[in-house]
Design an enzyme around this catalytic site. Sequence first.
Site, PDB file in Angstrom:
ATOM      1  N   PRO A  95      63.268 116.405 -37.918  1.00 34.65           N
ATOM      2  CA  PRO A  95      64.098 115.188 -37.996  1.00 34.65           C
ATOM      3  C   PRO A  95      64.882 114.938 -36.706  1.00 34.65           C
ATOM      4  CG  PRO A  95      64.319 116.465 -40.010  1.00 34.65           C
ATOM      5  CD  PRO A  95      63.560 117.318 -39.030  1.00 34.65           C
ATOM      6  N   TYR A 100      65.556 112.076 -31.430  1.00 34.49           N
ATOM      7  CA  TYR A 100      65.629 112.074 -29.972  1.00 34.49           C
ATOM      8  C   TYR A 100      64.481 111.274 -29.357  1.00 34.49           C
ATOM      9  CZ  TYR A 100      69.195 115.628 -30.671  1.00 34.49           C
ATOM     10  OH  TYR A 100      70.321 116.302 -31.069  1.00 34.49           O
TER      11      TYR A 100
END
Length: 128
Positions: A95, A100
Amino acid sequence: EVAISPEDLIRDGFGEQSYFNCLVAQAGGEIRGMALYYIGYSTWKGKMLYLDDIIVTSQARRMGIGKKLFDALVLQARELQVNQLRWHVLDWNEPAIRFYEKIRANLDPEWITCKLSKSQIESYTLDD
């Protein structure tokens, strides 16, 4: 693998010398997340902001709190006029990796994280 106490955090963050700063996200009078960071320096990049951790409570995930914390961190980096914002992510934290990637961060496979534990530091043999 936590190796510090709440007292260590209080001393190191709010004592005579502060080693880190925190951004805190609150909603409904409760803390929902935080970002812990500090200023670092690179011989290649100069002054940088190092993000040690973003934590969002499990109940508050997928509500945009992590993005707001990251946005606030970017504003802090701009204010401090750093040349780089740097952090690490564990390879199993899918996740976080997706988050990112979504914000177009560079996930750099070239750099390997190296570290010595406290016991390794204490047992390290110094040259005479």
